[in-house]
Design a protein around this motif. Structure first.
Motif, PDB file in Angstrom:
ATOM      1  N   LEU A  33       0.825  -1.205   0.000  1.00 31.95           N
ATOM      2  CA  LEU A  33       0.000   0.000   0.000  1.00 31.95           C
ATOM      3  C   LEU A  33       0.863   1.260   0.000  1.00 31.95           C
ATOM      4  CD1 LEU A  33      -2.902   1.042   0.070  1.00 31.95           C
ATOM      5  CD2 LEU A  33      -2.778   1.027   2.570  1.00 31.95           C
ATOM      6  N   ALA A  34       1.993   1.208   0.713  1.00 32.70           N
ATOM      7  CA  ALA A  34       2.899   2.364   0.725  1.00 32.70           C
ATOM      8  C   ALA A  34       3.386   2.680  -0.681  1.00 32.70           C
ATOM      9  CB  ALA A  34       4.088   2.074   1.651  1.00 32.70           C
ATOM     10  N   GLU A  35       3.663   1.641  -1.480  1.00 34.30           N
ATOM     11  CA  GLU A  35       4.121   1.852  -2.852  1.00 34.30           C
ATOM     12  C   GLU A  35       2.995   2.340  -3.747  1.00 34.30           C
ATOM     13  OE1 GLU A  35       6.272  -0.643  -6.491  1.00 34.30           O
ATOM     14  OE2 GLU A  35       5.882  -1.609  -4.557  1.00 34.30           O
ATOM     15  N   LEU A  36       1.825   1.733  -3.604  1.00 40.63           N
ATOM     16  CA  LEU A  36       0.693   2.113  -4.459  1.00 40.63           C
ATOM     17  C   LEU A  36       0.237   3.538  -4.192  1.00 40.63           C
ATOM     18  CD1 LEU A  36      -1.431  -1.168  -4.348  1.00 40.63           C
ATOM     19  CD2 LEU A  36      -0.240  -0.239  -6.327  1.00 40.63           C
ATOM     20  N   ASP A  37       0.140   3.913  -2.910  1.00 35.18           N
ATOM     21  CA  ASP A  37      -0.350   5.240  -2.539  1.00 35.18           C
ATOM     22  C   ASP A  37       0.762   6.267  -2.420  1.00 35.18           C
ATOM     23  OD1 ASP A  37      -2.791   4.111  -2.506  1.00 35.18           O
ATOM     24  OD2 ASP A  37      -3.213   4.381  -0.375  1.00 35.18           O
ATOM     25  N   ARG A  38       2.005   5.828  -2.698  1.00 35.81           N
ATOM     26  CA  ARG A  38       3.164   6.737  -2.575  1.00 35.81           C
ATOM     27  C   ARG A  38       3.196   7.394  -1.195  1.00 35.81           C
ATOM     28  NH1 ARG A  38       5.198   6.984  -7.657  1.00 35.81           N
ATOM     29  NH2 ARG A  38       3.766   6.567  -9.374  1.00 35.81           N
ATOM     30  N   ASP A  39       2.993   6.577  -0.177  1.00 31.71           N
ATOM     31  CA  ASP A  39       2.976   7.050   1.214  1.00 31.71           C
ATOM     32  C   ASP A  39       3.953   6.192   2.004  1.00 31.71           C
ATOM     33  OD1 ASP A  39       2.453   7.958   3.743  1.00 31.71           O
ATOM     34  OD2 ASP A  39       0.277   7.742   3.624  1.00 31.71           O
ATOM     35  N   PRO A  40       5.238   6.544   2.027  1.00 34.14           N
ATOM     36  CA  PRO A  40       6.251   5.674   2.640  1.00 34.14           C
ATOM     37  C   PRO A  40       6.042   5.426   4.129  1.00 34.14           C
ATOM     38  CG  PRO A  40       7.167   7.822   2.065  1.00 34.14           C
ATOM     39  CD  PRO A  40       5.824   7.751   1.447  1.00 34.14           C
ATOM     40  N   SER A  44       6.287   1.235   7.423  1.00 33.64           N
ATOM     41  CA  SER A  44       6.872   0.954   8.740  1.00 33.64           C
ATOM     42  C   SER A  44       5.843   0.469   9.763  1.00 33.64           C
ATOM     43  CB  SER A  44       7.574   2.214   9.267  1.00 33.64           C
ATOM     44  OG  SER A  44       6.632   3.267   9.432  1.00 33.64           O
ATOM     45  N   LEU A  45       4.583   0.357   9.349  1.00 33.72           N
ATOM     46  CA  LEU A  45       3.542  -0.049  10.310  1.00 33.72           C
ATOM     47  C   LEU A  45       3.725  -1.507  10.729  1.00 33.72           C
ATOM     48  CD1 LEU A  45       0.278   1.566   8.885  1.00 33.72           C
ATOM     49  CD2 LEU A  45       1.748   2.395  10.721  1.00 33.72           C
ATOM     50  N   GLN A  46       3.520  -1.745  12.040  1.00 28.99           N
ATOM     51  CA  GLN A  46       3.595  -3.090  12.606  1.00 28.99           C
ATOM     52  C   GLN A  46       2.450  -3.283  13.598  1.00 28.99           C
ATOM     53  OE1 GLN A  46       7.573  -3.165  14.280  1.00 28.99           O
ATOM     54  NE2 GLN A  46       8.407  -4.087  12.408  1.00 28.99           N
ATOM     55  N   VAL A  47       2.193  -4.539  13.963  1.00 20.35           N
ATOM     56  CA  VAL A  47       1.130  -4.867  14.920  1.00 20.35           C
ATOM     57  C   VAL A  47       1.757  -5.600  16.108  1.00 20.35           C
ATOM     58  CG1 VAL A  47      -1.010  -6.126  15.287  1.00 20.35           C
ATOM     59  CG2 VAL A  47      -0.577  -5.037  13.084  1.00 20.35           C
ATOM     60  N   SER A  48       1.533  -5.083  17.290  1.00 19.12           N
ATOM     61  CA  SER A  48       2.054  -5.745  18.501  1.00 19.12           C
ATOM     62  C   SER A  48       1.187  -6.948  18.848  1.00 19.12           C
ATOM     63  CB  SER A  48       2.060  -4.761  19.671  1.00 19.12           C
ATOM     64  OG  SER A  48       0.733  -4.467  20.060  1.00 19.12           O
ATOM     65  N   ASP A  67      -4.291   4.931   9.761  1.00 16.27           N
ATOM     66  CA  ASP A  67      -3.335   4.223   8.909  1.00 16.27           C
ATOM     67  C   ASP A  67      -3.500   2.714   9.031  1.00 16.27           C
ATOM     68  OD1 ASP A  67      -2.294   6.528   7.893  1.00 16.27           O
ATOM     69  OD2 ASP A  67      -0.557   6.590   9.221  1.00 16.27           O
ATOM     70  N   ALA A  68      -3.742   2.234  10.238  1.00 15.38           N
ATOM     71  CA  ALA A  68      -3.961   0.803  10.426  1.00 15.38           C
ATOM     72  C   ALA A  68      -5.231   0.353   9.708  1.00 15.38           C
ATOM     73  CB  ALA A  68      -4.043   0.479  11.919  1.00 15.38           C
ATOM     74  N   CYS A  69      -6.267   1.199   9.753  1.00 15.58           N
ATOM     75  CA  CYS A  69      -7.503   0.878   9.027  1.00 15.58           C
ATOM     76  C   CYS A  69      -7.242   0.751   7.530  1.00 15.58           C
ATOM     77  CB  CYS A  69      -8.560   1.956   9.280  1.00 15.58           C
ATOM     78  SG  CYS A  69      -9.228   1.950  10.957  1.00 15.58           S
ATOM     79  N   ARG A  70      -6.435   1.642   6.972  1.00 12.02           N
ATOM     80  CA  ARG A  70      -6.126   1.598   5.545  1.00 12.02           C
ATOM     81  C   ARG A  70      -5.453   0.275   5.174  1.00 12.02           C
ATOM     82  NH1 ARG A  70      -2.587   6.738   4.510  1.00 12.02           N
ATOM     83  NH2 ARG A  70      -2.493   5.881   2.375  1.00 12.02           N
ATOM     84  N   VAL A  71      -4.514  -0.153   6.014  1.00 12.10           N
ATOM     85  CA  VAL A  71      -3.798  -1.398   5.718  1.00 12.10           C
ATOM     86  C   VAL A  71      -4.740  -2.599   5.834  1.00 12.10           C
ATOM     87  CG1 VAL A  71      -1.903  -2.910   6.395  1.00 12.10           C
ATOM     88  CG2 VAL A  71      -1.592  -0.425   6.408  1.00 12.10           C
ATOM     89  N   LEU A  72      -5.571  -2.617   6.868  1.00 14.97           N
ATOM     90  CA  LEU A  72      -6.505  -3.730   7.039  1.00 14.97           C
ATOM     91  C   LEU A  72      -7.467  -3.828   5.852  1.00 14.97           C
ATOM     92  CD1 LEU A  72      -7.340  -3.455  10.852  1.00 14.97           C
ATOM     93  CD2 LEU A  72      -6.238  -5.394   9.713  1.00 14.97           C
ATOM     94  N   GLU A  73      -7.982  -2.687   5.403  1.00 18.59           N
ATOM     95  CA  GLU A  73      -8.902  -2.702   4.261  1.00 18.59           C
ATOM     96  C   GLU A  73      -8.192  -3.187   3.004  1.00 18.59           C
ATOM     97  OE1 GLU A  73     -12.031   0.810   5.581  1.00 18.59           O
ATOM     98  OE2 GLU A  73     -10.461   1.265   4.115  1.00 18.59           O
ATOM     99  N   HIS A  74      -6.929  -2.757   2.818  1.00 20.54           N
ATOM    100  CA  HIS A  74      -6.164  -3.212   1.660  1.00 20.54           C
ATOM    101  C   HIS A  74      -5.881  -4.710   1.742  1.00 20.54           C
ATOM    102  CE1 HIS A  74      -3.313  -3.121  -1.642  1.00 20.54           C
ATOM    103  NE2 HIS A  74      -2.391  -3.665  -0.860  1.00 20.54           N
ATOM    104  N   MET A  75      -5.590  -5.186   2.939  1.00 21.22           N
ATOM    105  CA  MET A  75      -5.215  -6.584   3.146  1.00 21.22           C
ATOM    106  C   MET A  75      -6.398  -7.530   3.002  1.00 21.22           C
ATOM    107  SD  MET A  75      -3.534  -8.068   6.652  1.00 21.22           S
ATOM    108  CE  MET A  75      -3.375  -9.825   6.985  1.00 21.22           C
ATOM    109  N   LEU A  76      -7.563  -7.128   3.512  1.00 22.32           N
ATOM    110  CA  LEU A  76      -8.706  -8.038   3.594  1.00 22.32           C
ATOM    111  C   LEU A  76      -9.838  -7.681   2.632  1.00 22.32           C
ATOM    112  CD1 LEU A  76      -8.718  -8.435   7.467  1.00 22.32           C
ATOM    113  CD2 LEU A  76      -7.843 -10.052   5.780  1.00 22.32           C
TER     114      LEU A  76
END
Length: 445
Positions: A33-40, A44-48, A67-76
């Motif tokens: 998602l960082a590459e697609l949205d050009r948002d570096p 670096s996002l991680q989940v504890s 930001d976590a919501c964006r990644v979850l939506e992209h992932m699932l």
């Protein structure tokens, strides 16, 4: 007791029920998602472990950070509002889309997939391949800039407009270093080629023939890469134009002839014949070839029904009929005085109402030279036209005007004691002492 959410069901289906397995997939999705949205930042996002346990158990009072919501939506592939809502075995949100499309309840698990067949990966890769750093508005802006340069060229000249043309070329090159789908990339190649072509034409007018040749070759090669014959032939015509003013007449003719041979019935071949071949052949003294070439250009003009007016000298449009007739320089070189005067008279009204001071200046210089070549030279009229030509150009000299006004001065040498010749000589020396004209004199020597 853990709450059964859609997120929990999806993770169970994908065997991502441990922190280690989930975190690996989450970090991969964040990097994509960082590459697609050009948002570096996203990479670096991680989940504890604690976050994972709360998400998996449905123990949330509020949704995760944006930001976590964006990644979850992209992932699932689901909105987070659904992912953290309660799911039911008999009417799960997981299966709603399938039920609505088939009218049947989905009761069986999806078939096992090979590695690399994740639907989300396929969608993400498609997005990446079709992503572009240049939209239609950007392309329209660049084309409009090129058209603006061409339309203002004969009023503002190369010194004013050259920086803008360089900016268009640089922006096109910068965008081409990025990613575009084929259609957009082709348009950027065409824009880059035309910007180089304009710069090549300007370099001829400023007397920098080596720079002009480099720009024209770039324009020709870029246009050939995308099969843009129109721009390719225009670039060849401008390359021939530069070779002519550099005094390389045989090469100018050969360049134009090769281009015409590739597309003998193309509208751009009018310019290649009239401005390229005929003038160069005139310098070599081949009267018969000049007449045949000009006749060919005029017949091609009739075939394409081109404009009867005096088209802009730098335009990418086909040569208009008046522009073809205005290229009387080939007849001047052959001392075909009667033809020069007939052609000049034929287009006199169009030339005089043209906004191009250069065109009016160049035609005057050709006619003035022809008047000196007559059996009974009309010295006063010739020198009067020469002075008018210099005044029309004023402080915006170009190499073609410089060379022809210098040639007129040399042709008038046998009558140097005539007062009109002396007046023209004084005015020519003053006019040619401008820095831009001095640079042209240096390049021509």
């Amino acid at each position: 007791m853990p709450r059964t959410t859609l997120l929990r069901q999806l993770l169970q289906q994908r065997h991502l029920t441990t922190h280690e397995a989930f975190a690996a997939q989450y970090e991969r999705a964040a990097a994509r998602l960082a590459e697609l949205d050009r948002d570096p930042r996203l990479a670096s996002l991680q989940v504890s472990p604690r976050q994972f346990d709360r998400w998996y158990g449905g123990e949330l009072l509020t949704l995760p950070r944006p930001d976590a919501c964006r990644v979850l939506e992209h992932m699932l592939g689901r909105p987070v509002s659904e992912l953290f809502s309660t799911a039911y075995d008999d009417d799960s949100a997981l299966y709603r889309d399938e039920e609505s499309s088939t009218g049947q309840q989905a009761t069986s698990a999806p078939p096992p997939r090979e590695d690399g067949e994740d639907p989300l990966d396929i969608v993400a890769r498609t997005r990446q391949l079709t992503a572009s750093n240049a939209d239609d508005a950007t392309l329209a802006f660049l084309y409009s800039s090129l058209e603006g340069i061409a339309s203002r060229y004969e009023q503002d000249g190369p010194y004013v407009l050259r920086p803008q043309a360089r900016q268009v070329r640089q922006l096109a090159h910068t965008l081409l270093d990025g990613r575009q789908p084929p259609r957009t990339r082709r348009e950027l190649f065409r824009i880059a080629a035309r910007a180089s072509g304009l710069l090549g034409y300007m370099a001829v007018n400023t007397g920098d023939f080596a720079l002009s040749e480099a720009y024209c070759i770039e324009a020709r090669d870029l246009s050939r890469e995308i099969g843009d014959l129109d721009t390719d032939l225009w670039a060849c015509g401008t390359l021939s134009f530069g070779l002519y003013y550099a005094g390389r007449y045989d090469e100018a003719d050969a360049c134009a002839a090769a281009a015409v041979e590739r597309a003998p019935r193309h509208a751009q071949s009018i310019r290649l014949l009239a401005n390229g071949r005929a003038r160069a052949l005139g310098k070599t003294g081949d009267r018969c070839a000049v007449e045949q070439t000009i006749g060919q250009a005029l017949r091609l003009s009739d075939l394409h029904e081109v404009s009867v007016g005096l088209t802009s000298c730098i335009s990418f449009e086909p040569y208009g009929r008046a522009r073809t007739l205005a290229n009387v320089t080939s007849h001047v070189a052959l001392r075909n005085t009667a033809q020069v005067l007939r052609d000049a008279e034929h287009i006199d009204d169009l030339v005089e109402h043209s906004t191009s001071s250069w065109s009016r200046s160049l035609v005057r210089l050709d006619v003035a030279t022809a008047l000196l070549q007559q059996r009974t030279p009309d010295i006063d009229h010739a020198m009067s036209l020469g002075r008018e030509a210099l005044r029309l150009c004023g402080d915006t000299p170009i190499s073609s005007v410089y060379q022809r006004s210098r040639d007129l001065h040399e042709q008038a040498g046998p009558w140097r004691d005539h007062p009109a010749v002396g007046d023209y000589g004084d005015e020519f020396r003053t006019w040619s002492s401008q820095p831009a004209a001095l640079a042209m004199a240096s390049s021509a020597s």
